[in-house]
Design an enzyme around this catalytic site. Structure first.
Site, PDB file in Angstrom:
ATOM      1  N   ASP A   1      -1.864  10.862  -2.143  1.00 14.17           N
ATOM      2  CA  ASP A   1      -2.340   9.821  -3.061  1.00 14.17           C
ATOM      3  C   ASP A   1      -2.735  10.388  -4.411  1.00 14.17           C
ATOM      4  OD1 ASP A   1      -2.876   8.655  -0.189  1.00 14.17           O
ATOM      5  OD2 ASP A   1      -2.665   7.010  -1.612  1.00 14.17           O
TER       6      ASP A   1
ATOM      7  N   ASN B   1      -5.094  12.443   0.694  1.00 16.12           N
ATOM      8  CA  ASN B   1      -4.174  11.589   1.456  1.00 16.12           C
ATOM      9  C   ASN B   1      -5.016  10.828   2.482  1.00 16.12           C
ATOM     10  OD1 ASN B   1      -1.436  10.661   1.975  1.00 16.12           O
ATOM     11  ND2 ASN B   1      -1.551  11.778   3.907  1.00 16.12           N
ATOM     12  N   LYS B   2      -4.372  10.016   3.266  1.00 14.59           N
ATOM     13  CA  LYS B   2      -5.064   9.166   4.241  1.00 14.59           C
ATOM     14  C   LYS B   2      -6.080   9.936   5.072  1.00 14.59           C
ATOM     15  CE  LYS B   2      -4.858   5.701   4.548  1.00 14.59           C
ATOM     16  NZ  LYS B   2      -5.890   4.871   3.865  1.00 14.59           N
TER      17      LYS B   2
ATOM     18  N   ARG C   1      -7.710  -0.413  -6.578  1.00 19.39           N
ATOM     19  CA  ARG C   1      -7.942   0.695  -5.626  1.00 19.39           C
ATOM     20  C   ARG C   1      -8.126   1.982  -6.433  1.00 19.39           C
ATOM     21  NH1 ARG C   1      -4.213   1.038  -0.445  1.00 19.39           N
ATOM     22  NH2 ARG C   1      -6.083   2.107   0.301  1.00 19.39           N
TER      23      ARG C   1
ATOM     24  N   ARG D   1       0.860  -1.183   0.000  1.00 16.00           N
ATOM     25  CA  ARG D   1       0.000   0.000   0.000  1.00 16.00           C
ATOM     26  C   ARG D   1       0.893   1.228   0.000  1.00 16.00           C
ATOM     27  NH1 ARG D   1       2.477   1.958   3.614  1.00 16.00           N
ATOM     28  NH2 ARG D   1       0.942   3.613   3.692  1.00 16.00           N
ATOM     29  N   GLY D   2       0.269   2.400  -0.119  1.00 15.27           N
ATOM     30  CA  GLY D   2       1.047   3.624  -0.298  1.00 15.27           C
ATOM     31  C   GLY D   2       1.149   3.891  -1.793  1.00 15.27           C
ATOM     32  N   ALA D   3       0.848   5.137  -2.186  1.00 17.31           N
ATOM     33  CA  ALA D   3       0.648   5.438  -3.613  1.00 17.31           C
ATOM     34  C   ALA D   3       1.817   4.995  -4.518  1.00 17.31           C
ATOM     35  CB  ALA D   3       0.347   6.922  -3.766  1.00 17.31           C
TER      36      ALA D   3
HETATM   37  O1  MRU Z   1      -4.438   3.230   2.262  1.00 19.25           O
HETATM   38  P1  MRU Z   1      -2.966   3.430   2.110  1.00 19.25           P
HETATM   39  O2  MRU Z   1      -2.168   2.881   3.243  1.00 19.25           O
HETATM   40  O3  MRU Z   1      -2.474   2.957   0.756  1.00 19.25           O
HETATM   41  O4  MRU Z   1      -2.777   5.013   2.143  1.00 19.25           O
HETATM   42  C1  MRU Z   1      -1.484   5.535   2.039  1.00 19.25           C
HETATM   43  C2  MRU Z   1      -1.407   7.003   2.198  1.00 19.25           C
HETATM   44  O5  MRU Z   1      -2.394   7.681   2.352  1.00 19.25           O
HETATM   45  C3  MRU Z   1      -0.047   7.613   2.043  1.00 19.25           C
HETATM   46  O6  MRU Z   1       0.095   8.742   2.870  1.00 19.25           O
HETATM   47  C4  MRU Z   1       0.158   8.032   0.584  1.00 19.25           C
HETATM   48  O7  MRU Z   1      -0.120   6.970  -0.270  1.00 19.25           O
HETATM   49  C5  MRU Z   1       1.522   8.535   0.324  1.00 19.25           C
HETATM   50  S1  MRU Z   1       2.712   7.243   0.329  1.00 19.25           S
HETATM   51  C6  MRU Z   1       4.229   7.864  -0.081  1.00 19.25           C
END
Ligand code: MRU
Length: 348
Positions: free
Chosen positions: A237, A247-248, A89, A46-48
């Site tokens: 994201d 973002n999250k 996603r 996970r994470g963009a």
């Molecule tokens: O749901 P996730 O864990 O994929 O969400 C991740 C985030 O919101 C991060 O802050 C974002 O992707 C940046 S990662 C460098």
């Protein structure tokens, strides 16, 4: 860094399983694109930016396994594979960016023999991973210049090595400031409901001996009011053309609190996180995840059976709350449609 988030190894995709951290450091191997798609959907990765790398590698695995004798049926099936991976996603634009990049690569070599196209796609997926690491290092170097000596930095979610090919975006800035001897400290928001801050950010910062203090999300205002937070740095994201940033979930609350307390709120993200096709954040699709993450997130039920639950995974912070966006190309101070356009035009 002492772990690898994702890599192409022996014709398989290997990922650290982020659902098992911090208790266990386990690496899963995927030999088909369906497995990679499931890993993205299930937050194994996970994470963009990391999702983007996984998508590129998934597309390469899928292309390699297509049983087609002619180009037309190969490209038909290739399109289906890309669609399936794109359906995993919805919010992080890096997923779609990576798939488009793989499609363009296949298209540019359309007339070559099919095994050659597959080799080119594998090489491209590996390049996406390698480039992401270099991009994170550049984001770190650009962002560290903004961090004052002895700063305490609040971050939300995990925008670290685990969310990228390595080093991280927000945590890249933090790592670079730490490496520059700035004597920084980090406050990590726990990040309910999935606990990326508690499970992942705390884990990877502790592994690198970067001082980190864990707080639950509702404590951020308390520490800001006490004057204990110097600045906030988060990842992204998807960033719209005007700088509105998804973002999250919970990031927006942090940004509003930061503004109230006069604390700079910064976003660190690669160019691939910008979606310049949308004018503002109202066009960003927000993923809704299972209620189970909210009511059953700690290995046991924490709410009554049958309670109504909302679980949006992201929120959008309006650009006016953002002091700066840090990319691999430099820093966009006070992002607006104009400053963002200039950033990309001047550093094309
Ligand atoms: O749901 P996730 O864990 O994929 O969400 C991740 C985030 O919101 C991060 O802050 C974002 O992707 C940046 S990662 C460098």
């Amino acid at each position: 860094m002492s772990f690898r988030t994702i890599q192409w190894r022996d014709d398989k995709v290997v990922m650290i399983d982020q659902t098992r951290l911090p208790a266990e450091e386990i690496y899963n191997e995927y030999s088909d694109y369906q497995g990679v798609a499931q890993a993205i959907r299930g937050m194994i990765i996970r994470g963009a930016p990391a999702i983007g790398v996984a998508a590129a590698m998934g597309v390469a695995l899928g292309a390699r396994d297509i049983q087609a004798s002619d180009h037309e049926s190969f490209f038909r099936e290739f399109e289906t594979i890309c669609d399936i991976i794109a359906g995993t996603r919805p919010t992080a634009v890096n997923l779609f960016w990576a798939i488009q990049r793989m499609k363009r690569m296949a298209e540019a070599h359309r007339t070559l023999p099919l095994p050659t196209i597959c080799k080119i796609l594998i090489a491209e997926a590996i390049r996406v991973e390698e480039e992401d690491l270099a991009i994170c290092k550049a984001i770190g170097a650009n962002g560290a210049k903004l961090i004052p000596q002895g700063a305490t930095i609040l971050t939300h979610c995990n925008a670290g090595g685990l969310a990228t090919a390595g080093y991280g975006t927000a945590l890249g800035v933090i790592r670079a400031a730490h490496e520059a001897g700035k004597g920084i400290k980090v406050f990590a928001d726990e990040t309910r409901p999935w606990l990326q801050g508690a499970r992942l950010t705390a884990w990877e910062l502790m592994k690198d001996n970067i001082p980190v203090t864990l707080i639950s999300d509702n404590m951020a205002g308390y520490f800001m009011k006490k004057g204990e937070i110097t600045c906030c740095v988060v990842g992204a994201d998807r960033i719209a053309a005007n700088g509105d940033t998804a973002n999250k979930i919970g990031t927006y609350s942090v940004a509003v609190l930061a503004k109230e307390h006069g604390i700079p709120f910064c976003v660190a993200a690669p160019s691939s996180t910008f979606d310049l096709s949308i004018p503002d954040g109202s066009h960003i699709p927000i993923e809704q995840r299972s209620p189970e993450e909210v009511v059953n997130g700690f290995g046991r039920r924490t709410a009554p059976e049958g309670v109504k639950v909302y679980n949006p995974a992201f929120d959008v912070t309006p650009a006016r709350y953002i002091a700066a966006i840090i990319t691999e190309r430099g820093v966009i101070q006070r992002p607006t449609t104009e400053t963002i356009q200039r950033h990309f035009a001047e550093r094309a």
